[in-house]
Design a protein around this motif. Structure first.
Motif, PDB file in Angstrom:
ATOM      1  N   ARG A 228     -35.655 -10.284 -18.639  1.00 51.74           N
ATOM      2  CA  ARG A 228     -36.677  -9.963 -17.644  1.00 51.74           C
ATOM      3  C   ARG A 228     -36.085  -9.337 -16.391  1.00 51.74           C
ATOM      4  O   ARG A 228     -36.700  -8.458 -15.776  1.00 51.74           O
ATOM      5  CB  ARG A 228     -37.474 -11.223 -17.290  1.00 51.74           C
ATOM      6  N   TYR A 229     -34.906  -9.783 -15.995  1.00 51.96           N
ATOM      7  CA  TYR A 229     -34.279  -9.292 -14.765  1.00 51.96           C
ATOM      8  C   TYR A 229     -32.901  -8.727 -15.057  1.00 51.96           C
ATOM      9  O   TYR A 229     -32.331  -8.963 -16.119  1.00 51.96           O
ATOM     10  CB  TYR A 229     -34.218 -10.421 -13.728  1.00 51.96           C
ATOM     11  N   TYR A 273     -41.173  -3.371 -16.278  1.00 49.97           N
ATOM     12  CA  TYR A 273     -40.282  -4.084 -15.346  1.00 49.97           C
ATOM     13  C   TYR A 273     -40.699  -3.808 -13.899  1.00 49.97           C
ATOM     14  O   TYR A 273     -40.783  -4.733 -13.071  1.00 49.97           O
ATOM     15  CB  TYR A 273     -38.852  -3.629 -15.601  1.00 49.97           C
ATOM     16  N   ASP A 276     -43.892  -5.601 -13.090  1.00 47.26           N
ATOM     17  CA  ASP A 276     -43.626  -7.030 -12.956  1.00 47.26           C
ATOM     18  C   ASP A 276     -43.155  -7.333 -11.535  1.00 47.26           C
ATOM     19  O   ASP A 276     -43.675  -8.245 -10.866  1.00 47.26           O
ATOM     20  CB  ASP A 276     -42.577  -7.446 -13.993  1.00 47.26           C
ATOM     21  N   ARG A 324     -44.199  -8.974 -19.231  1.00 46.58           N
ATOM     22  CA  ARG A 324     -42.785  -9.345 -19.135  1.00 46.58           C
ATOM     23  C   ARG A 324     -42.585 -10.867 -19.107  1.00 46.58           C
ATOM     24  O   ARG A 324     -41.460 -11.339 -19.329  1.00 46.58           O
ATOM     25  CB  ARG A 324     -42.170  -8.736 -17.868  1.00 46.58           C
ATOM     26  N   GLU A 325     -43.644 -11.639 -18.874  1.00 42.62           N
ATOM     27  CA  GLU A 325     -43.508 -13.096 -18.882  1.00 42.62           C
ATOM     28  C   GLU A 325     -42.994 -13.603 -20.222  1.00 42.62           C
ATOM     29  O   GLU A 325     -42.340 -14.653 -20.291  1.00 42.62           O
ATOM     30  CB  GLU A 325     -44.851 -13.767 -18.587  1.00 42.62           C
ATOM     31  N   LEU A 327     -40.609 -12.665 -21.872  1.00 46.40           N
ATOM     32  CA  LEU A 327     -39.144 -12.681 -21.910  1.00 46.40           C
ATOM     33  C   LEU A 327     -38.580 -13.919 -21.228  1.00 46.40           C
ATOM     34  O   LEU A 327     -37.363 -14.120 -21.231  1.00 46.40           O
ATOM     35  CB  LEU A 327     -38.582 -11.419 -21.248  1.00 46.40           C
TER      36      LEU A 327
END
Length: 355
Positions: A228-229, A273, A276, A324-325, A327
């Motif tokens: 995610r990051y 991304y 998000d 994206r949650e 992930l």
């Protein structure tokens, strides 16, 4: 520690001042002056400027991606009260940023019309760029530093005693080496890469920068496809630095800087991304798309001689679900989201889809 790992970098307003009002060096490749005011504000005050709530004022423009980093980090860490903020208008001339958004054209705390006045108070005859972000010492009215890469790290590491309860750790010890490595690559090819495309003075220089930019964006897409990051499972300094370029990509860099292999909206992983982060408190609520577009299209007259500002793109899609949650990851780690920005610092609702 800087974007490049070896020193600070200049923002595009310094290029304007250095080149007498022009950004593009005909026939050449865009390069950045690396000379910055390296004074630091630290907990021990070793440079003569100790951490002291209420003493310093952060001068920014919402148009500038480098200043946008400091606005976001200050928001996430809850430093709005300890460090006040002066917001310059979205455009400037070759002399300086101006505080034309304030009713009388002067910053109400510093009492100056141009940020240059704070630079000259400390350094008479200062011959480098009058750049944002900069931190000014309120009692003396003198600029302390404009070394923005170090400034954001120092907000995380030197101002810890004044962080809000629940503030995230944006530069955790165990991840600093990886964050620094990612930041250096992203700066070289993406943050600065879009400028290397837009300010290229030859076809060859432009094509080299264009290829490097999109090769790095592809690399970032691969990296973010499964996490995610950028580094670890929470938001870090690395995400802040990439976000401020991505959020400007379609409104400015795709067309104005000829970064047009694809729009951000056509790069599925990076687009999700970016959405998000935009929808995360502390990110999207700092973005003023009107100021961003006006700055680039009105100021860069050797690229856009008419100064005409495009009406698009549509901004509503920034609020669409990103998925994206799935992930995992925790945006703020063991912390909490920041509260809404102070009323005086809220972006004009007409300039953002969050309005």
């Amino acid at each position: 520690m800087s974007d490049t790992g070896s020193g600070s970098t200049t923002s595009d307003d310094e290029v304007l001042q250095r080149n007498g009002g022009k950004y593009v060096e005909p026939g050449g490749e865009f390069t950045r002056d690396q000379r910055y005011i390296a004074t630091r504000i630290t907990a021990d005050g070793r440079d003569g400027y100790p951490v002291e709530p209420g003493r310093y004022r952060l001068a920014v423009s919402r148009a500038c991606p480098w200043a946008n980093r400091l606005i976001i980090v200050r928001r996430l860490l809850g430093l709005e009260e300890p460090i006040s903020m002066a917001v310059a208008g979205p455009t400037h001339d070759k002399r300086s940023w101006t505080f034309d958004l304030d009713p009388d054209g002067r910053d109400p705390v510093l009492g100056v019309e141009r940020l240059a006045e704070s630079y000259f108070k400390r350094f008479p005859g200062y011959d480098r760029g009058i750049t944002v972000p900069a931190i000014v010492d309120e009692p003396t009215g003198q600029v302390v530093t404009n070394d923005y890469a170090q400034m954001s790290l120092d907000l995380s590491t030197e101002w810890t005693a004044h962080h809000r309860p629940g503030a995230p750790d944006l530069y955790p010890d165990r991840l600093r080496a990886e964050i620094d490595e990612v930041n250096a690559l992203v700066f070289k090819d993406v943050n600065n890469g879009v400028y290397r495309c837009g300010f290229a003075g030859s076809q060859e220089a432009y094509e080299r920068a264009y290829r490097r930019l999109f090769e790095r964006l592809d690399w970032l897409s691969d990296r973010l496809a499964g996490q995610r990051y950028l580094v670890g499972d929470t938001i870090t300094e690395a995400d802040v630095r990439l976000f401020t370029t991505l959020v400007r990509f379609d409104p400015v860099y795709h067309g104005h800087f000829k970064c047009n292999r694809q729009k951000l909206t056509e790069m599925p992983v990076l687009w999700a991304y970016a959405r998000d982060l935009f929808q995360t408190p502390g990110f999207g609520d700092t973005i003023d798309f009107d100021h961003i577009k006006r700055h680039y299209y009105e100021v860069h007259r050797d690229i856009n001689p008419t100064g005409v500002v495009p009406l698009g793109p549509d901004l509503a899609n920034w609020l669409t679900p990103h998925g994206r949650e799935e992930l995992g990851g925790r945006p703020f780690g063991d912390g909490t989201p920041p509260p809404p920005p102070p009323a005086a610092e809220r972006v004009d609702p007409a300039h953002t889809p969050l309005g």
